[in-house]
Design an enzyme around this catalytic site. Sequence first.
Site, short mmCIF file in Angstrom:
data_model
loop_
_atom_site.label_atom_id
_atom_site.label_comp_id
_atom_site.label_asym_id
_atom_site.label_seq_id
_atom_site.Cartn_x
_atom_site.Cartn_y
_atom_site.Cartn_z
N CYS A 67 52.01 15.83 33.02
CA CYS A 67 52.19 15.50 31.60
C CYS A 67 52.73 14.09 31.44
O CYS A 67 52.33 13.34 30.54
CB CYS A 67 53.14 16.48 30.93
SG CYS A 67 52.57 18.19 30.90
N CYS B 262 57.04 18.66 33.57
CA CYS B 262 55.64 18.60 34.01
C CYS B 262 55.27 17.17 34.41
O CYS B 262 55.12 16.31 33.55
CB CYS B 262 54.74 19.11 32.88
SG CYS B 262 52.98 18.87 33.17
#
Length: 326
Positions: free
Chosen positions: A82, A79
């Site tokens: 993230c 991600c």
Amino acid sequence: MQPRNMSMSGVVDLAAVKAAQEAKAKAEQARAQAAREGGAGAVSPADLVIDVSEATFERDVLQRSAEVPVVIDFWAEWCQPCKQLGPVLERLAVEYDGRFLLAKVDVDANQLLMQQFGIQGIPAVFAVVAGQALPLFQGAAGEEQIRQTLDQLVQVAEQRFGLTGLTVDPDAEPGGRAASQTPQVPAGPYDALLNAAAQALDAGDLGGAVQAYKNVLADDPAHPEAKLGLAQAELLQRVQGADPQRVRKEAAEKPADVQAQIVAADLDLVGGHVEDAFGRLVEAVRRTAGEDRDAARLRLLELFEVVGAEDPRVTAARRALARALF
């Protein structure tokens, strides 16, 4: 391990009352113990960011949340957002100097936690305060927004739960303080009565809960948990069996009927509409006189007790009440 929802705007939550008092007692005892032991119990800045798994969630998140707000960063290696958010949260955890603990959860390795929190996408950030979970934000967020959210979290944790965070010592050895270590609070003189009140509430015996709290207050009139518990139990007792639709209809049709406004305000508060409850009674005070005004004012003061004197909504309503009276 199932998280419980808690809105930061706050509905009347009797379960949180006991958690708040226990958390505050633990925090105060930890600070006193640290002072006696010359700083023992302080954590290293490196200990403010921890990796958490399903196996350690109970110990590292739920138990720790009784002494410090725990912010949970749900992330994954693949991600990209993230990877942008994570370093910001880690830097802020150190900057906030122990006012919150950052727990990082890799969702690929901890699918059960992801399901339990109802996460549909990442990054997702939650907090757990005194065992209660609340969502903070999901997806990309700017640092200013993150700071505002964290400031609100810290304020709620301190005002509602008495959590002032961890003591941080830059010279402390990383990992020197066991993550599961929480101070043991000695039994208080009224624990049996307070437990009886909690059990009565769980059983729906509001009369029994009211009496148990009154028994504590008969011996210690200033006991904070008993005062708050009594105010909330009496509130729930007043609205028990009420027809919300009928009550609200009557209040709307009879704005000059103080008793109708008082009953509606009780329902407003139980439903989490704190500002509506306060505003309704302030307006009743403003437009009435004599016994009606006293009745509205006294009920408003009782509702202040339910929400808590340090709540900013109470502070604002007190100013509005003063304007209405004078």
